[in-house]
Design an enzyme around this catalytic site. Sequence first.
Site, PDB file in Angstrom:
ATOM      1  N   ARG A  83       8.553  42.836   6.170  1.00 19.20           N
ATOM      2  CA  ARG A  83       9.961  43.198   6.076  1.00 19.20           C
ATOM      3  C   ARG A  83      10.041  44.558   5.381  1.00 19.20           C
ATOM      4  O   ARG A  83       9.480  44.758   4.309  1.00 19.20           O
ATOM      5  CB  ARG A  83      10.714  42.163   5.245  1.00 19.20           C
ATOM      6  CG  ARG A  83      12.163  42.551   5.095  1.00 19.20           C
ATOM      7  CD  ARG A  83      12.768  42.013   3.854  1.00 19.20           C
ATOM      8  NE  ARG A  83      14.147  42.453   3.731  1.00 19.20           N
ATOM      9  CZ  ARG A  83      14.783  42.532   2.580  1.00 19.20           C
ATOM     10  NH1 ARG A  83      14.158  42.230   1.459  1.00 19.20           N
ATOM     11  NH2 ARG A  83      16.020  42.938   2.539  1.00 19.20           N
ATOM     12  N   ARG A 231      26.370  43.707  -7.617  1.00 22.65           N
ATOM     13  CA  ARG A 231      26.781  45.003  -7.047  1.00 22.65           C
ATOM     14  C   ARG A 231      28.288  45.029  -6.825  1.00 22.65           C
ATOM     15  O   ARG A 231      28.866  44.038  -6.369  1.00 22.65           O
ATOM     16  CB  ARG A 231      26.062  45.245  -5.713  1.00 22.65           C
ATOM     17  CG  ARG A 231      24.619  45.666  -5.890  1.00 22.65           C
ATOM     18  CD  ARG A 231      23.907  45.767  -4.549  1.00 22.65           C
ATOM     19  NE  ARG A 231      22.871  44.754  -4.446  1.00 22.65           N
ATOM     20  CZ  ARG A 231      22.269  44.395  -3.324  1.00 22.65           C
ATOM     21  NH1 ARG A 231      22.587  44.967  -2.182  1.00 22.65           N
ATOM     22  NH2 ARG A 231      21.343  43.465  -3.335  1.00 22.65           N
TER      23      ARG A 231
END
Length: 405
Positions: A83, A231
């Site tokens: 990934r 975030r």
Amino acid sequence: MSTSVLVINCGSSSIKYALVSERREDRIFGLAENLGSADARIKGVTTGGAALELSIPHADHEKALETILERLAHHNPQAIGHRVVHGGTLTKAELLTPEIIERIREATPLAPLHNPAHLVGIEATMRLFPELPQVAVFDTAFHQTMPSHAYRYALPKFLYTQHNVRRYGFHGTSHAYVSERGSMLAGSFKQGGWLTAHLGNGSSTCAIWNGQSVDTSMGLTPLEGVVMGTRSGDVDPSIHSFLASNLGWDIYKIDKMLNSQSGLLGLSDLSNDMRTLIEASEQGNEDAALAIEVFCYRLAKSLAGLSCGLPRIDGLFFTGGIGENSAYIREKTVSYLPHFGFNLSKELNDNLKRGTEGRIDHGTGPQIWVVPTDEEGRIAKETEHVVDEVTASATKKPDAEAAIA
Ligand code: ADP
């Protein structure tokens, strides 16, 4: 080919791995963590679902990968799929060659926390297992079909043409898997218009038309978009000059605040974990309740905005730890989308067994489904696909050359 593929996701001090074979239930997976420290260890699940816990003091990425592969060697993995968060402008999974590795390195300024760690893992596995084909699968690749009006920022043109400043989007592997699987369950495989909400520690939304991403909530970096665990998601970009002028903060402090101290954690002043917030809110914690409300409202607002990219909406898919497990968050989010004709069934939503896929609407209006994501499975599938293509073109070549001759 019928294979097992080893899927690897290298972080700065951790490695997630999964050996993906035909049946999802047979999967072997784990996490090497605290790499480089005395406390380095591997935790996971091995053959038959048995737990694995192994101390590997001071092991670095290479040592940890060697240990993982030694333990898995008898399963004879035929390829490794990595990934990789940022592939720059690469549009699909690629066999790892020196040129592709260079392209991943070139995309490092766009993902400074992720790509260097991926490169450490890639270089280690290539040294350790030079005979195995290795493929990079990019989080950004699925979104390369976005039209320019969706991926360009309203900024001076040279920032795009000379410095690649544009929206890329992330979680592509998950949005691709969930929209493909979900549209198949809905009886219209890769057809029509779908919205996906991937809700985990990092969260993002995506609009998919006929199997292709046409818009997504994350942008140049995974900070843009919806509210996440730590975030902020979208904020007024002038927050930087405001904090610099009024509080004397430098760019690093602001960046850290937006990435690590904001989102659910910042709003609640309690936790980045949705389960903890739901419990706290039930016990009367008003900050936790507000954090949940902002999360759901902003999520709905993002989905409504993305719907502009779709000629019609056939349905909505929820996934990720929150999307798969919290009926409460799904219900609250849909309640903020009153204009789309969604008709959520409280009974189906509340009774969906955790970790399972299922439809949760009344059967009128756009469909609503929960589809557990499978990023490892998707990476393995893409890895197999690339390896098959390379093998096929290698075996075809002599014929083609003979034909030219
Ligand atoms: P990551 O992005 O790290 O892969 P996950 O997809 O595992 O994260 O999602 C983690 C989030 O899912 C956490 O906020 C966790 O609280 C939340 N979550 C897991 N189970 C539930 C649940 N039953 N109800 C609400 N939230 C849940």
